[in-house]
Design an enzyme around this catalytic site. Structure first.
Site, PDB file in Angstrom:
ATOM      1  N   LYS A 120      81.939   9.992  77.583  1.00 21.69           N
ATOM      2  CA  LYS A 120      82.602  11.428  77.357  1.00 21.69           C
ATOM      3  C   LYS A 120      83.576  11.139  77.259  1.00 21.69           C
ATOM      4  O   LYS A 120      84.291  12.465  76.686  1.00 21.69           O
ATOM      5  CB  LYS A 120      81.695  11.788  77.814  1.00 21.69           C
ATOM      6  CG  LYS A 120      81.729  13.474  78.322  1.00 21.69           C
ATOM      7  CD  LYS A 120      80.902  14.129  79.236  1.00 21.69           C
ATOM      8  CE  LYS A 120      81.470  13.861  81.038  1.00 21.69           C
ATOM      9  NZ  LYS A 120      80.537  14.499  81.964  1.00 21.69           N
ATOM     10  N   ASP A 138      78.502  16.883  77.351  1.00 19.18           N
ATOM     11  CA  ASP A 138      78.080  16.833  78.671  1.00 19.18           C
ATOM     12  C   ASP A 138      76.782  17.519  78.662  1.00 19.18           C
ATOM     13  O   ASP A 138      76.357  17.489  78.706  1.00 19.18           O
ATOM     14  CB  ASP A 138      79.074  18.014  79.316  1.00 19.18           C
ATOM     15  CG  ASP A 138      79.522  18.916  78.698  1.00 19.18           C
ATOM     16  OD1 ASP A 138      78.540  19.039  77.456  1.00 19.18           O
ATOM     17  OD2 ASP A 138      80.479  20.100  78.807  1.00 19.18           O
TER      18      ASP A 138
END
Length: 233
Positions: A120, A138
Site C-alpha cells: 500500500k 486502504d
C-alpha cells in the site's frame, strides 16, 4: 456493479473531487514516504500535526538517522503505534543512506524492502511521487470496492487487482484519490451518506441510506457497514 456503470460512477467522483490529492503534507519524495509510513492506522490530520515539527528539524534520511529512534519518537508520540514507526523510519532512512545515496528508489521491490513499507505504501509513493497509475488499497478503498460492487474482494490485494482490471486506463492515475476522499467524507464506514453522493445512481449498494430527516436504514444495513482496518502489507 455492471461494467457499463464503472466509468460514469468514476466520472461522478471526479466531478465531486476535481482537485483530489493526498491530504498528507510533504515537501519531497522522502518526506512523503515517511508520512505514508506514519499514516498506517492513523489519520492524515494526526500525521501532519506530528510531521510538521519533525520535518522542521529533520527532513532528510541522514538527519533522521542523526536524530535516532528516541529523537524521532519524541515528535510522533501522538500517532498510534509510534514506537514501531519510529524504529521503521530510522531503519529505512539508514538503508536509503547506505544503499540508495539518500534517495527514495523509483522501484517497487526496493521500496517494499524498506522497513515499514508494504504494498500500500509503495503504491502511494509510486503514484503520488513518481506518477505511476497505481491503486493503493486502504480501509476506504477496501470498503468502497466491496460496498459499491466496483471491485469486490476478500483481501486488499484482491480489491486492488479488481480495481486495476475494471478502472479505465485513462482514469487509473487519479482514481485512488477520488475513492479515498469519497470514503473518508461521504461513503463513510458506519453509514454512507448516499443522499449527497452524486455517484449513487451507478452504485451497486441496493439499500441506499436516506437523508437524516427520513427513516433511518434498517439494522440489517447498519450491520453490513462495519469498518475494517487495513494494515500495510
Amino acid at each position: 456493479m455492471p461494467a457499463r456503470n464503472v466509468r460514469p460512477f468514476l466520472e461522478a467522483l471526479e466531478a465531486h473531487w476535481p482537485d483530489a490529492k493526498t491530504e498528507l503534507v510533504y515537501s519531497d519524495v522522502y518526506t512523503l514516504l515517511v508520512s505514508v509510513v506514519l499514516s498506517a492506522q492513523a489519520t492524515d490530520i494526526s500525521v501532519n500535526k506530528a510531521t510538521g515539527p519533525l520535518f522542521k528539524v529533520a527532513a532528510t534520511p541522514q538527519a533522521i538517522v542523526n536524530l535516532g529512534v528516541e529523537g524521532v519518537g519524541r515528535y510522533i508520540k501522538s500517532i498510534g503505534l509510534w514506537q514501531g514507526k519510529a524504529r521503521n523510519v530510522v531503519a529505512l532512512s539508514e538503508i536509503l543512506v547506505a544503499q540508495h545515496g539518500g534517495a527514495v528508489p523509483h522501484d517497487r521491490a526496493a521500496l517494499e524492502a524498506l522497513p515499514g513499507v508494504g504494498r500500500k505504501t509503495a503504491n502511494v509513493v509510486l503514484n503520488v511521487a513518481f506518477g505511476e497509475p497505481t491503486i493503493a488499497v486502504d480501509t476506504h478503498l477496501f470498503r468502497l470496492g466491496n460496498r459499491t460492487g466496483l471491485a469486490p474482494g476478500s483481501t486488499p490485494r484482491a480489491v486492488e487487482d479488481q480495481l486495476l482490471k475494471r478502472i479505465p486506463p485513462d482514469m487509473l492515475m487519479h482514481a485512488h484519490h477520488w475513492l479515498i476522499l469519497q470514503g473518508r467524507y461521504i461513503c463513510k464506514a458506519r453509514l454512507p451518506e448516499c443522499w449527497r453522493c452524486n455517484a449513487a445512481p451507478w452504485c451497486g449498494l441496493k439499500l441506499k441510506s436516506p437523508p437524516p430527516a427520513e427513516k433511518p436504514p434498517s439494522s440489517k444495513l447498519r450491520g453490513r457497514m462495519t469498518p475494517i482496518a487495513i494494515e500495510d502489507r
